[in-house]
Design a protein around this motif. Structure first.
Motif, PDB file in Angstrom:
ATOM      1  N   PRO A  86     -43.242  81.959 -60.883  1.00 23.70           N
ATOM      2  CA  PRO A  86     -42.607  82.906 -61.814  1.00 23.70           C
ATOM      3  C   PRO A  86     -41.477  82.249 -62.584  1.00 23.70           C
ATOM      4  CG  PRO A  86     -41.773  83.249 -59.608  1.00 23.70           C
ATOM      5  CD  PRO A  86     -42.839  82.188 -59.491  1.00 23.70           C
ATOM      6  N   LYS A  87     -41.089  82.880 -63.667  1.00 18.84           N
ATOM      7  CA  LYS A  87     -39.918  82.411 -64.397  1.00 18.84           C
ATOM      8  C   LYS A  87     -38.668  82.685 -63.568  1.00 18.84           C
ATOM      9  CE  LYS A  87     -41.552  82.899 -69.168  1.00 18.84           C
ATOM     10  NZ  LYS A  87     -41.312  83.554 -70.484  1.00 18.84           N
ATOM     11  N   VAL A  88     -37.678  81.831 -63.726  1.00 19.10           N
ATOM     12  CA  VAL A  88     -36.407  81.989 -63.034  1.00 19.10           C
ATOM     13  C   VAL A  88     -35.388  82.510 -64.038  1.00 19.10           C
ATOM     14  CG1 VAL A  88     -34.510  80.776 -61.895  1.00 19.10           C
ATOM     15  CG2 VAL A  88     -36.872  80.227 -61.309  1.00 19.10           C
ATOM     16  N   TYR A  89     -34.685  83.566 -63.675  1.00 18.12           N
ATOM     17  CA  TYR A  89     -33.714  84.187 -64.574  1.00 18.12           C
ATOM     18  C   TYR A  89     -32.309  84.091 -63.993  1.00 18.12           C
ATOM     19  CZ  TYR A  89     -37.739  86.253 -66.970  1.00 18.12           C
ATOM     20  OH  TYR A  89     -38.908  86.437 -67.661  1.00 18.12           O
ATOM     21  N   ASN A  90     -31.339  83.860 -64.861  1.00 19.09           N
ATOM     22  CA  ASN A  90     -29.927  83.952 -64.516  1.00 19.09           C
ATOM     23  C   ASN A  90     -29.344  85.223 -65.126  1.00 19.09           C
ATOM     24  OD1 ASN A  90     -30.026  81.371 -63.307  1.00 19.09           O
ATOM     25  ND2 ASN A  90     -29.584  80.366 -65.265  1.00 19.09           N
ATOM     26  N   VAL A  91     -28.383  85.809 -64.430  1.00 16.24           N
ATOM     27  CA  VAL A  91     -27.675  86.980 -64.945  1.00 16.24           C
ATOM     28  C   VAL A  91     -26.254  86.541 -65.291  1.00 16.24           C
ATOM     29  CG1 VAL A  91     -26.889  89.328 -64.464  1.00 16.24           C
ATOM     30  CG2 VAL A  91     -29.055  88.503 -63.483  1.00 16.24           C
ATOM     31  N   LEU A 109     -17.731  81.120 -62.950  1.00 14.54           N
ATOM     32  CA  LEU A 109     -17.826  81.575 -61.572  1.00 14.54           C
ATOM     33  C   LEU A 109     -19.300  81.786 -61.251  1.00 14.54           C
ATOM     34  CD1 LEU A 109     -15.102  84.404 -61.687  1.00 14.54           C
ATOM     35  CD2 LEU A 109     -14.751  81.952 -61.299  1.00 14.54           C
ATOM     36  N   GLY A 110     -19.724  81.449 -60.014  1.00 17.05           N
ATOM     37  CA  GLY A 110     -21.146  81.574 -59.749  1.00 17.05           C
ATOM     38  C   GLY A 110     -21.515  81.785 -58.295  1.00 17.05           C
ATOM     39  N   ALA A 111     -22.706  82.378 -58.121  1.00 23.82           N
ATOM     40  CA  ALA A 111     -23.355  82.551 -56.828  1.00 23.82           C
ATOM     41  C   ALA A 111     -24.839  82.731 -57.136  1.00 23.82           C
ATOM     42  CB  ALA A 111     -22.806  83.773 -56.097  1.00 23.82           C
ATOM     43  N   HIS A 112     -25.695  82.620 -56.121  1.00 24.10           N
ATOM     44  CA  HIS A 112     -27.121  82.758 -56.440  1.00 24.10           C
ATOM     45  C   HIS A 112     -27.659  84.120 -56.043  1.00 24.10           C
ATOM     46  CE1 HIS A 112     -28.959  82.045 -52.374  1.00 24.10           C
ATOM     47  NE2 HIS A 112     -27.939  81.231 -52.178  1.00 24.10           N
ATOM     48  N   GLY A 161     -34.464  74.949 -55.161  1.00 21.88           N
ATOM     49  CA  GLY A 161     -33.990  73.671 -55.674  1.00 21.88           C
ATOM     50  C   GLY A 161     -32.945  73.790 -56.773  1.00 21.88           C
ATOM     51  N   LEU A 162     -32.099  74.812 -56.725  1.00 18.20           N
ATOM     52  CA  LEU A 162     -31.004  74.989 -57.686  1.00 18.20           C
ATOM     53  C   LEU A 162     -31.501  75.120 -59.122  1.00 18.20           C
ATOM     54  CD1 LEU A 162     -28.490  72.287 -56.313  1.00 18.20           C
ATOM     55  CD2 LEU A 162     -29.079  74.518 -55.343  1.00 18.20           C
ATOM     56  N   TYR A 163     -32.664  75.740 -59.298  1.00 19.68           N
ATOM     57  CA  TYR A 163     -33.285  75.762 -60.610  1.00 19.68           C
ATOM     58  C   TYR A 163     -32.479  76.535 -61.650  1.00 19.68           C
ATOM     59  CZ  TYR A 163     -37.457  73.587 -58.691  1.00 19.68           C
ATOM     60  OH  TYR A 163     -38.324  72.710 -58.107  1.00 19.68           O
ATOM     61  N   GLY A 164     -31.868  77.648 -61.257  1.00 24.24           N
ATOM     62  CA  GLY A 164     -31.113  78.435 -62.225  1.00 24.24           C
ATOM     63  C   GLY A 164     -29.923  77.688 -62.779  1.00 24.24           C
ATOM     64  N   SER A 165     -29.118  77.101 -61.919  1.00 22.20           N
ATOM     65  CA  SER A 165     -27.945  76.357 -62.393  1.00 22.20           C
ATOM     66  C   SER A 165     -28.357  75.075 -63.102  1.00 22.20           C
ATOM     67  CB  SER A 165     -26.997  76.056 -61.231  1.00 22.20           C
ATOM     68  OG  SER A 165     -27.644  75.348 -60.193  1.00 22.20           O
ATOM     69  N   ARG A 166     -29.418  74.446 -62.635  1.00 21.27           N
ATOM     70  CA  ARG A 166     -29.886  73.228 -63.305  1.00 21.27           C
ATOM     71  C   ARG A 166     -30.388  73.545 -64.708  1.00 21.27           C
ATOM     72  NH1 ARG A 166     -33.750  70.259 -58.998  1.00 21.27           N
ATOM     73  NH2 ARG A 166     -33.881  68.697 -60.653  1.00 21.27           N
TER      74      ARG A 166
END
Length: 324
Positions: A86-91, A109-112, A161-166
């Motif tokens: 699936p696609k990975v989404y960040n908010v 600021l961040g969290a997963h 694998g930290l895809y959103g932040s990467r």
């Protein structure tokens, strides 16, 4: 790390070649199933060897029988459905900066927001998302006018694998294909991350950046009475601050009370009932304070020199471990 994944792939290939049908794991010290990490590339068409967590009593009994050369027979039926990735989404949300010279610089600021499938992911990492959103709400309620933009990002795909932040770094900060900095790289002020469960902050990891020690000593003084004053030069890993740190950007993870994090994360125990709300309230206040200090500071936080291991090759150093 990538080396661990490569080793796991080789082990899986060996087991398949040996005709292994299923791998059995016990449910751990507290007899609570823990989610494992078995990657499956749907494009390759090769499924991993199925793995099952079974109660310690059954596992131990079979192990003892086999050790004493008593045959053990099992019937196992596993039905899995595999879907395309699936696609990975960040908010993302933010309080815009107000200074005409600094408003385009970002305090992040961040969290997963994603979680493993054992429980509902309360400590790992809804707790971090709660704190980061509450920190922004506090600042908004105080009607602050930060010089720099204060932005909150809730990352998707961290566990894989930290895809959103990467993806964020690749889009805005560094071109991973050629390691060239993008325009927003120089506008990045600092990143604060929370991903170690529900426990109260006790300080911060400097990630080897000794130059920021006096800054954090000053910023954490108001919280000494709350027991949040430890500043360590040590690195910590397994979560999204690494995505920024590997390019020499100032990115930090907080030291937290462990409580029962190691016991519960990635298990069926990771539910809302495990959260310590009073600790999360304290964490939100400290996060809001540090974000405000960083947004109002005349200069961005000092950056450590980029080493040969940082930011080399596509995607930076040799891979990332699954997050926590």
């Amino acid at each position: 790390m990538m080396a661990q994944r490569q080793l796991r792939t080789k082990v899986t290939e060996l087991l398949k070649n040996e005709g292994i049908a299923v791998i059995l794991n016990n449910s751990g010290t507290y007899n609570i199933p823990r989610s494992g990490f078995a990657g499956f590339n749907t494009a390759s068409g090769t499924e991993p060897v199925a793995e099952l967590n079974i109660p310690m009593e059954a596992f131990g009994r079979m192990e003892r029988l086999l050790r004493n050369k008593v045959p053990v027979e099992m019937e196992v039926e596993i039905k899995n459905n595999f879907f395309a990735s699936p696609k990975v989404y960040n908010v993302i949300g933010e309080i815009p900066g107000t200074d005409k010279l600094l408003k385009n610089e970002v305090v992040l600021l961040g969290a997963h927001i994603d979680s493993y499938h054992g429980g509902t992911g309360a400590a790992d990492n809804a707790s971090g998302c709660i704190v980061m959103m509450e920190a922004l709400r506090i600042l908004k309620a105080l009607n602050v006018a930060p010089k720099r933009t204060i932005r909150v990002a809730l990352w998707g795909g961290e566990e894989q694998g930290l895809y959103g932040s990467r993806g964020y770094v690749s889009r805005y900060l560094v071109d991973a294909s050629n390691n060239q900095n993008k325009p927003d790289f120089d506008k990045f002020a600092v990143y604060f991350n929370m991903d170690n469960g529900s426990g109260q902050y006790r300080g911060i990891y400097l990630q080897g950046n000794e130059m920021v020690r006096p800054v954090f000593e000053e910023w954490l003084k108001p919280f000494e009475g709350l027991g949040c004053s430890t500043i360590t030069i040590r690195n910590t890993g397994g979560t999204d601050h690494q995505t920024f740190d590997r390019y020499g950007l100032p990115a930090f993870q907080f030291i937290q009370d462990e409580i029962e994090y190691d016991r519960g994360y990635h298990t069926v125990m990771d539910t809302y009932e495990r959260l310590v709300m009073n600790d999360l309230k304290v964490n939100a206040i400290i996060t809001a304070s540090l974000a405000y200090y960083a947004a109002m500071r005349e200069e961005k936080l000092p950056r450590k020199p980029v080493t040969q291991q940082q930011g080399t090759g596509p995607g930076g150093p040799g891979g990332m471990p699954p997050g926590m």
